[in-house]
Design a protein around this motif. Structure first.
Motif, PDB file in Angstrom:
ATOM      1  N   VAL A 386      -1.671  -8.563  -2.771  1.00  0.00           N
ATOM      2  CA  VAL A 386      -2.159  -7.594  -1.787  1.00  0.00           C
ATOM      3  C   VAL A 386      -3.215  -8.248  -0.898  1.00  0.00           C
ATOM      4  N   GLY A 389      -1.646 -10.333   1.743  1.00  0.00           N
ATOM      5  CA  GLY A 389      -1.071  -9.509   2.798  1.00  0.00           C
ATOM      6  C   GLY A 389      -2.108  -9.064   3.807  1.00  0.00           C
ATOM      7  N   PHE A 390      -3.262  -8.619   3.318  1.00  0.00           N
ATOM      8  CA  PHE A 390      -4.283  -8.097   4.235  1.00  0.00           C
ATOM      9  C   PHE A 390      -4.971  -9.191   5.035  1.00  0.00           C
ATOM     10  N   GLY A 394       0.826  -9.312   7.410  1.00  0.00           N
ATOM     11  CA  GLY A 394       1.030  -7.884   7.493  1.00  0.00           C
ATOM     12  C   GLY A 394       2.449  -7.465   7.160  1.00  0.00           C
ATOM     13  N   LEU A 397       2.984  -6.740   3.553  1.00  0.00           N
ATOM     14  CA  LEU A 397       2.507  -5.431   3.115  1.00  0.00           C
ATOM     15  C   LEU A 397       3.613  -4.391   3.221  1.00  0.00           C
ATOM     16  N   ASP A 398       4.416  -4.492   4.291  1.00  0.00           N
ATOM     17  CA  ASP A 398       5.550  -3.572   4.436  1.00  0.00           C
ATOM     18  C   ASP A 398       6.499  -3.715   3.251  1.00  0.00           C
ATOM     19  N   LEU A 400       5.762  -4.856   0.233  1.00  0.00           N
ATOM     20  CA  LEU A 400       5.108  -4.354  -0.971  1.00  0.00           C
ATOM     21  C   LEU A 400       5.231  -2.837  -1.063  1.00  0.00           C
ATOM     22  N   GLU A 401       5.179  -2.186   0.079  1.00  0.00           N
ATOM     23  CA  GLU A 401       5.303  -0.730   0.092  1.00  0.00           C
ATOM     24  C   GLU A 401       6.742  -0.280  -0.133  1.00  0.00           C
ATOM     25  N   ARG A 492      -4.934   2.267   3.588  1.00  0.00           N
ATOM     26  CA  ARG A 492      -3.696   1.572   3.239  1.00  0.00           C
ATOM     27  C   ARG A 492      -3.931   0.638   2.054  1.00  0.00           C
ATOM     28  N   GLN A 493      -5.061  -0.048   2.044  1.00  0.00           N
ATOM     29  CA  GLN A 493      -5.374  -0.935   0.922  1.00  0.00           C
ATOM     30  C   GLN A 493      -5.527  -0.142  -0.369  1.00  0.00           C
ATOM     31  N   LEU A 496      -2.078   0.908  -1.714  1.00  0.00           N
ATOM     32  CA  LEU A 496      -1.297  -0.197  -2.270  1.00  0.00           C
ATOM     33  C   LEU A 496      -1.833  -0.634  -3.632  1.00  0.00           C
ATOM     34  N   VAL A 537      -5.593  -5.660   9.772  1.00  0.00           N
ATOM     35  CA  VAL A 537      -4.651  -6.392   8.928  1.00  0.00           C
ATOM     36  C   VAL A 537      -4.385  -7.754   9.546  1.00  0.00           C
TER      37      VAL A 537
END
Length: 560
Positions: A386, A389-390, A394, A397-398, A400-401, A492-493, A496, A537
């Motif tokens: 994570v 990603g941050f 970015g 992160l998509d 991971l979601e 968002r963080q 996640l 991000v």
């Protein structure tokens, strides 16, 4: 052996505007008794007007043509130090011309560049980067677009905290070192023995002190011995592990090594962060003495981050350095600790306070071993993912979601693909900043408070990834309160981290002890903590001067 090549008698300085190329070129030339050449000065002399007017009146293509001519002329000269323009690296012809000498990139953080440009004597009208509503964003965007080309330099000097004299000494040192190993980049020090031996690597880490491949695959442990042979590692294979990993997977590792013809022995210490100490290091030294270990033998660090850090530290220090291989078995070690050459043990006053920069010869990651981890140990590895990603990716992160279900259930393809992506992110950063003096600082996002929580709880009570997750929440909260980080990024963080079973608060920890540990953090410079925060991000920034009262409030809210 590499060919005997005389030291190149020209130095090209590259790097972004504001890194000090012109001033340093003059000082280096004076030190070596050479001539300083500034391509902007050459252009102005030929055009009869300032560079800003060349851009405005004749256009950038004309400027780039004149710049290329100036660099081509310099490439035919002897005894010159050439300060090039920030965009000179964009031209392949320029890069080929500069390859006739030693290329040194001067690097600086965007915030440093902005401050220097603002303090420069030239009027703002001659500094296009300072125009517009957000000059820092302009610098970040433009600098990022050139980063891969700047990284092609033979050496990089991070100038943020150095005086001009310090930078001059580093440039001269880089030039002198080039003569010791030849000016070509494929000599012995950077050579990997057989291209076929690493053609299927996830990536190759290329740092100033050596290059090494990283292999990632489901079931890759069976290839450990063969991979080491392909990289021409001789002598014995001395496996250092912890008791949990060795009992579960030791036979598979030793069988792979012995099948490749290695005489292989193993040593294990008790699992857990509490073993990451100089006391344990001494027990491993004692075992190596009993084994009559030689410099040609290879230490294989087989385990999680504690094993990798400790065994790597042993390899860096025993017999003044032995080759070693990283074979990480935890998600946290795969995506973070095994790559980058940081090896260390803890001191009672702080995490990783005793250590070195020492790269492995190879990293081999078997993602199938993740299926044998306890759930909590698996989850903590997602904290570093994570984080990556941050600060850097970015798009990940998509994923991971959208793919949380497959990743948490360790789908082989999804898991291996994710690990490979994170390996590349970490390798890319450390290849550009081996010694943690500039870009690599962004990898510390969440670690200032995270490491302090670990120290305050005595190491071992809280998993590293859990502490980093809370540290990331502290960083994003500080950033938001400073007006830097958008609230949507914080939310968002948080979502996640919770989706992957990681804590966002840690009640019951002594807040004063955490604050005390922060003061001892390795990232402190001049008694001021350097915080990695988020502008958005993939837009990390390094900030000092964060008010202590703000830090105290945020820490108390998260751990009190």
């Amino acid at each position: 052996m590499c060919a005997s090549i005389s030291r190149a008698r020209r130095i090209f300085l590259t790097g972004f505007s504001g890194t000090g190329k012109s001033s340093v070129a003059s000082l280096v030339a004076k030190d070596l008794g050479w001539t300083a050449v500034d391509t902007d000065d050459e252009i102005e002399a030929e055009a009869g007007k300032p560079v800003a007017r060349v851009f405005a009146e004749d256009g950038e293509p004309r400027f780039r043509d004149m710049e290329a001519q100036a660099i081509a002329r310099a490439a035919t000269m002897d005894g010159v130090v050439v300060a090039t323009g920030g965009g000179a690296v964009l031209s392949e012809a320029n890069r080929r011309a500069m390859a006739t000498g030693v290329v040194v990139c001067l690097e600086a953080l965007p915030e440093t560049i902005l401050r220097r440009l603002r303090e420069a004597p030239e009027p703002v009208s001659e500094r296009p980067l300072l125009t517009g509503l957000d000059p820092l964003a302009k610098i970040i965007t433009l600098k990022s677009s050139r980063a891969a080309l700047y990284a092609l330099a033979d050496a990089t000097v991070h100038t943020d905290t150095l005086s001009l004299e310090d930078v001059t000494r580093e440039v001269v040192r880089a030039w002198r070192a080039s003569g010791e190993r030849g000016v070509w980049r494929d000599e012995e020090r950077f050579r990997l023995p057989d291209p076929q031996a690493f053609s299927d690597a996830a990536c190759v880490v290329r740092a100033a002190s050596g290059s090494y491949p990283v292999f990632v695959g489901w079931g890759a442990l069976a290839e450990l011995g063969a991979r080491m042979r392909a990289l021409e590692l001789e002598g014995r294979a001395l496996v250092v592990s912890d008791e949990s990993v060795l009992s579960a997977h030791g036979e598979a590792a030793l069988s792979s090594l012995r099948a490749a013809g290695y005489e292989a022995e193993a040593f294990a210490f008790p699992a857990g962060e509490a073993s990451k100490s100089l006391t344990t290091v001494e027990t491993v030294y004692d075992w190596l003495v009993m084994q009559r270990a030689e410099r040609r033998d290879t230490i294989v660090a087989f385990g999680g981050g504690v094993v990798g850090d400790l065994a790597g530290f042993v390899a860096a220090t025993y017999l003044r350095g032995m080759p070693f291989v990283q074979a990480p078995t935890s998600l946290l070690a795969m995506v973070d600790a095994s790559i980058g050459g940081k090896v260390a043990v803890d001191h009672r006053e702080g995490k990783n306070l005793v250590g070195a920069f020492y790269h492995p010869k190879m990293v081999l990651q078997d993602t199938s071993l993740l299926a044998t981890l306890p759930a909590s140990v698996l989850r903590e590895g997602f904290a570093e993912i994570v984080k990556h990603g941050f600060i850097r990716d970015g798009e990940m992160l998509d994923e991971l979601e959208s793919e949380a279900g497959a990743l948490l259930s360790l789908d082989p393809d999804a898991t291996t693909r994710l690990v490979r992506r994170n390996v590349w992110i970490k390798a890319d950063v450390v290849s550009k900043d081996e010694r943690d003096t500039g870009l690599r600082a962004i990898l510390n996002y969440g670690h200032t408070v995270g490491h302090a929580i670990e120290a305050a709880t005595g190491y071992g009570r809280v998993l590293h990834g859990e502490a980093i997750a809370v540290g990331m929440m502290a960083a994003v909260e500080i950033g938001e309160r400073l007006g830097l980080t958008p609230p949507l990024v914080r939310e968002r963080q948080r979502r996640l981290l919770e989706r992957y079973g990681l804590p966002v608060r840690m009640p019951g920890v002594d807040a004063d002890a955490v604050l005390g540990a922060i003061a001892l953090d390795k990232k402190v410079a001049g008694k001021d903590v350097r915080w990695v925060l988020l502008r958005d991000v993939s837009e990390p920034v390094v900030r000092a001067g964060v008010p202590l009262d703000l830090v105290r409030e945020v820490v108390a809210a998260l751990v009190g």
